[in-house]
Write a protein that holds these residues in place. Structure first.
Motif, PDB file in Angstrom:
ATOM      1  N   LEU A 134      25.499  27.478  49.144  1.00 51.35           N
ATOM      2  CA  LEU A 134      26.552  26.643  49.649  1.00 51.35           C
ATOM      3  C   LEU A 134      27.901  26.527  48.947  1.00 51.35           C
ATOM      4  CD1 LEU A 134      24.460  23.638  51.266  1.00 51.35           C
ATOM      5  CD2 LEU A 134      25.589  25.742  52.570  1.00 51.35           C
ATOM      6  N   CYS A 135      27.866  26.578  47.692  1.00 46.00           N
ATOM      7  CA  CYS A 135      28.888  26.326  46.795  1.00 46.00           C
ATOM      8  C   CYS A 135      29.667  27.769  46.945  1.00 46.00           C
ATOM      9  CB  CYS A 135      28.715  26.312  45.411  1.00 46.00           C
ATOM     10  SG  CYS A 135      29.873  26.005  44.165  1.00 46.00           S
ATOM     11  N   THR A 136      28.982  28.998  47.011  1.00 40.27           N
ATOM     12  CA  THR A 136      29.463  30.171  47.062  1.00 40.27           C
ATOM     13  C   THR A 136      30.195  30.333  48.477  1.00 40.27           C
ATOM     14  OG1 THR A 136      27.800  31.144  45.538  1.00 40.27           O
ATOM     15  CG2 THR A 136      29.114  32.738  47.077  1.00 40.27           C
ATOM     16  N   MET A 137      29.780  29.812  49.394  1.00 43.90           N
ATOM     17  CA  MET A 137      30.262  29.901  50.861  1.00 43.90           C
ATOM     18  C   MET A 137      31.673  29.080  50.912  1.00 43.90           C
ATOM     19  SD  MET A 137      26.998  29.746  53.059  1.00 43.90           S
ATOM     20  CE  MET A 137      27.801  29.342  54.533  1.00 43.90           C
ATOM     21  N   ASN A 138      31.610  27.751  50.066  1.00 41.41           N
ATOM     22  CA  ASN A 138      32.760  26.875  50.054  1.00 41.41           C
ATOM     23  C   ASN A 138      33.806  27.353  49.482  1.00 41.41           C
ATOM     24  OD1 ASN A 138      31.320  25.049  51.520  1.00 41.41           O
ATOM     25  ND2 ASN A 138      30.658  23.814  49.881  1.00 41.41           N
ATOM     26  N   GLU A 190      40.365  34.060  45.410  1.00 43.85           N
ATOM     27  CA  GLU A 190      40.450  35.597  45.326  1.00 43.85           C
ATOM     28  C   GLU A 190      39.120  36.263  44.686  1.00 43.85           C
ATOM     29  OE1 GLU A 190      43.298  39.079  43.565  1.00 43.85           O
ATOM     30  OE2 GLU A 190      43.977  36.897  43.626  1.00 43.85           O
ATOM     31  N   THR A 191      38.722  35.766  43.720  1.00 45.74           N
ATOM     32  CA  THR A 191      37.755  36.402  42.738  1.00 45.74           C
ATOM     33  C   THR A 191      36.382  35.372  42.731  1.00 45.74           C
ATOM     34  OG1 THR A 191      39.229  37.917  41.915  1.00 45.74           O
ATOM     35  CG2 THR A 191      36.973  37.808  40.958  1.00 45.74           C
ATOM     36  N   ILE A 192      35.298  35.789  43.068  1.00 47.81           N
ATOM     37  CA  ILE A 192      34.088  34.860  42.844  1.00 47.81           C
ATOM     38  C   ILE A 192      32.824  35.636  42.163  1.00 47.81           C
ATOM     39  CG2 ILE A 192      32.465  33.424  44.057  1.00 47.81           C
ATOM     40  CD1 ILE A 192      34.297  33.290  46.582  1.00 47.81           C
ATOM     41  N   TRP A 193      32.673  35.139  40.995  1.00 51.22           N
ATOM     42  CA  TRP A 193      31.517  35.419  40.188  1.00 51.22           C
ATOM     43  C   TRP A 193      30.291  34.479  40.441  1.00 51.22           C
ATOM     44  CZ3 TRP A 193      31.650  38.553  35.306  1.00 51.22           C
ATOM     45  CH2 TRP A 193      32.681  39.691  35.224  1.00 51.22           C
ATOM     46  N   VAL A 194      29.096  34.982  40.884  1.00 48.59           N
ATOM     47  CA  VAL A 194      28.076  33.837  40.867  1.00 48.59           C
ATOM     48  C   VAL A 194      27.033  34.171  40.040  1.00 48.59           C
ATOM     49  CG1 VAL A 194      26.785  32.689  42.675  1.00 48.59           C
ATOM     50  CG2 VAL A 194      28.867  33.732  43.326  1.00 48.59           C
ATOM     51  N   LYS A 195      26.065  33.201  39.647  1.00 45.75           N
ATOM     52  CA  LYS A 195      24.927  33.344  38.734  1.00 45.75           C
ATOM     53  C   LYS A 195      24.029  33.448  39.694  1.00 45.75           C
ATOM     54  CE  LYS A 195      21.748  30.691  35.653  1.00 45.75           C
ATOM     55  NZ  LYS A 195      21.769  29.589  34.725  1.00 45.75           N
ATOM     56  N   ILE A 220      21.488  38.036  48.801  1.00 47.95           N
ATOM     57  CA  ILE A 220      22.120  36.811  49.355  1.00 47.95           C
ATOM     58  C   ILE A 220      23.717  36.722  49.339  1.00 47.95           C
ATOM     59  CG2 ILE A 220      21.984  34.705  50.230  1.00 47.95           C
ATOM     60  CD1 ILE A 220      18.949  34.713  49.887  1.00 47.95           C
ATOM     61  N   LEU A 221      23.686  36.600  47.737  1.00 43.70           N
ATOM     62  CA  LEU A 221      25.066  36.108  47.421  1.00 43.70           C
ATOM     63  C   LEU A 221      25.785  37.476  47.410  1.00 43.70           C
ATOM     64  CD1 LEU A 221      24.053  34.508  43.881  1.00 43.70           C
ATOM     65  CD2 LEU A 221      25.189  33.349  46.107  1.00 43.70           C
ATOM     66  N   THR A 222      25.446  38.553  47.326  1.00 46.43           N
ATOM     67  CA  THR A 222      26.178  39.863  47.618  1.00 46.43           C
ATOM     68  C   THR A 222      26.772  39.860  49.115  1.00 46.43           C
ATOM     69  OG1 THR A 222      25.076  41.123  45.794  1.00 46.43           O
ATOM     70  CG2 THR A 222      26.333  42.235  47.612  1.00 46.43           C
ATOM     71  N   LYS A 223      25.738  39.437  50.141  1.00 51.39           N
ATOM     72  CA  LYS A 223      26.140  39.548  51.306  1.00 51.39           C
ATOM     73  C   LYS A 223      27.018  38.578  51.702  1.00 51.39           C
ATOM     74  CE  LYS A 223      23.071  42.494  53.185  1.00 51.39           C
ATOM     75  NZ  LYS A 223      23.440  43.761  53.867  1.00 51.39           N
ATOM     76  N   LEU A 224      27.212  37.249  50.848  1.00 51.38           N
ATOM     77  CA  LEU A 224      28.195  36.352  51.160  1.00 51.38           C
ATOM     78  C   LEU A 224      29.709  36.622  50.566  1.00 51.38           C
ATOM     79  CD1 LEU A 224      26.096  33.045  50.278  1.00 51.38           C
ATOM     80  CD2 LEU A 224      26.834  33.959  52.420  1.00 51.38           C
ATOM     81  N   GLY A 225      29.701  38.012  49.958  1.00 52.91           N
ATOM     82  CA  GLY A 225      30.929  38.386  49.480  1.00 52.91           C
ATOM     83  C   GLY A 225      31.256  38.050  48.080  1.00 52.91           C
ATOM     84  N   ALA A 226      30.342  37.737  47.363  1.00 51.70           N
ATOM     85  CA  ALA A 226      30.600  37.573  46.080  1.00 51.70           C
ATOM     86  C   ALA A 226      31.060  38.628  45.254  1.00 51.70           C
ATOM     87  CB  ALA A 226      29.221  36.933  45.229  1.00 51.70           C
ATOM     88  N   ASP A 227      31.958  38.650  44.493  1.00 48.71           N
ATOM     89  CA  ASP A 227      32.406  40.019  44.009  1.00 48.71           C
ATOM     90  C   ASP A 227      31.438  40.398  42.534  1.00 48.71           C
ATOM     91  OD1 ASP A 227      35.628  40.149  44.957  1.00 48.71           O
ATOM     92  OD2 ASP A 227      35.320  38.121  44.544  1.00 48.71           O
ATOM     93  N   ARG A 228      30.897  39.283  42.046  1.00 53.49           N
ATOM     94  CA  ARG A 228      30.118  39.675  40.847  1.00 53.49           C
ATOM     95  C   ARG A 228      28.911  38.603  41.046  1.00 53.49           C
ATOM     96  NH1 ARG A 228      30.418  42.330  35.541  1.00 53.49           N
ATOM     97  NH2 ARG A 228      28.188  42.514  34.884  1.00 53.49           N
ATOM     98  N   VAL A 229      27.710  39.293  41.014  1.00 54.05           N
ATOM     99  CA  VAL A 229      26.486  38.535  41.135  1.00 54.05           C
ATOM    100  C   VAL A 229      25.966  38.827  39.461  1.00 54.05           C
ATOM    101  CG1 VAL A 229      24.172  37.904  41.905  1.00 54.05           C
ATOM    102  CG2 VAL A 229      26.431  38.520  43.426  1.00 54.05           C
ATOM    103  N   ILE A 230      25.561  37.790  38.794  1.00 56.38           N
ATOM    104  CA  ILE A 230      25.033  37.906  37.358  1.00 56.38           C
ATOM    105  C   ILE A 230      23.566  37.261  37.380  1.00 56.38           C
ATOM    106  CG2 ILE A 230      25.586  37.108  35.160  1.00 56.38           C
ATOM    107  CD1 ILE A 230      28.283  36.013  36.384  1.00 56.38           C
ATOM    108  N   LEU A 231      22.662  38.111  36.600  1.00 57.41           N
ATOM    109  CA  LEU A 231      21.477  37.659  36.474  1.00 57.41           C
ATOM    110  C   LEU A 231      21.372  37.516  34.953  1.00 57.41           C
ATOM    111  CD1 LEU A 231      19.567  40.134  38.638  1.00 57.41           C
ATOM    112  CD2 LEU A 231      19.273  37.458  38.868  1.00 57.41           C
TER     113      LEU A 231
END
Length: 222
Positions: A84-88, A95-100, A109-120
């Motif tokens: 939800l935070c990523t969507m918000n 402009e740029t969104i990185w998500v853990k 899921i996060l990639t589909k939501l449009g996150a520019d970089r997804v980190i594991l």
């Protein structure tokens, strides 16, 4: 270099480390967490620290997230809050969104939501440590994408006194020497005429398998 501004949402171990380091580099950093104690801990380190719920778009808007160049969603174990935070932040126009991410499914899921970089983080750090443990000659490395890596490689006895352009092991595994650090001096390998010394820090470019076999041969004294 133009200074960028960062909003870090989720100030647990991962988020607080990222936020503190970005601030240490001189960047404007907004830290947000739903837990007051996490915000208080970083209040004097960051440009601004706010108690807010990442699931609440209005709260993020009032905190000023939309005015930042980059948002880092570092919310930990709460999958719903993370998504939800990523969507918000996406809706707020950051402009740029990185998500853990928590796992591979979450990553997709996060990639589909449009996150520019997804980190594991745990997986990436684990791979990094395993690589260095596997071969003590590898001091550090970075992935360039498309299978290519740059490795910080400690020159062993086997390459002491060898000229880069004439050491057969480089051609055997299609590994390219970019340069070397000797004490505090950078030495170019462009002409292939650099004579290596033991304990030089050598920067190598190549595909992962070639770099691994290159290192294994030298580690085993071949």
């Amino acid at each position: 270099m133009k200074t960028r501004s960062f909003a870090v949402i989720g100030l647990g171990t991962f988020g607080s480390t990222v936020a503190s380091e970005l601030a240490r580099f001189g960047n404007p950093v907004l830290g947000i967490d739903i837990e007051g104690r996490n915000v208080t801990r970083l209040a004097e380190t960051l440009t601004e620290a706010v108690i807010a719920d990442g699931k609440d778009e209005l709260a993020l808007k009032e905190a000023g997230v939309s005015g930042y160049d980059v948002a880092i969603v570092a919310i930990g174990e709460d999958l719903e809050a993370n998504v939800l935070c990523t969507m918000n932040v996406k809706m707020l126009g950051v402009e740029t969104i990185w998500v853990k991410a928590l796992n591979r499914t979450h990553h997709r899921i996060l990639t589909k939501l449009g996150a520019d970089r997804v980190i594991l983080p745990e997986q990436e750090i684990g791979q990094h440590i395993a690589q260095m443990l596997h071969n003590p000659l590898v001091r550090d490395y970075v992935s360039l994408g498309n299978g290519y890596h740059v490795v910080d490689f400690k020159v062993p006895d086997e390459l002491d006194g060898k000229m880069v352009g004439k050491a057969a092991v480089f051609e055997k595994y299609s590994v390219r020497a970019l340069g070397a650090m000797r004490d505090n001096q950078y030495l170019s390998c462009d002409e292939g005429d650099l004579t290596l010394r033991k304990d030089d820090k050598l920067l190598l470019l190549g595909k992962r398998a070639d770099l691994r076999h290159f290192g294994d041969d030298l580690r085993d004294g071949n």
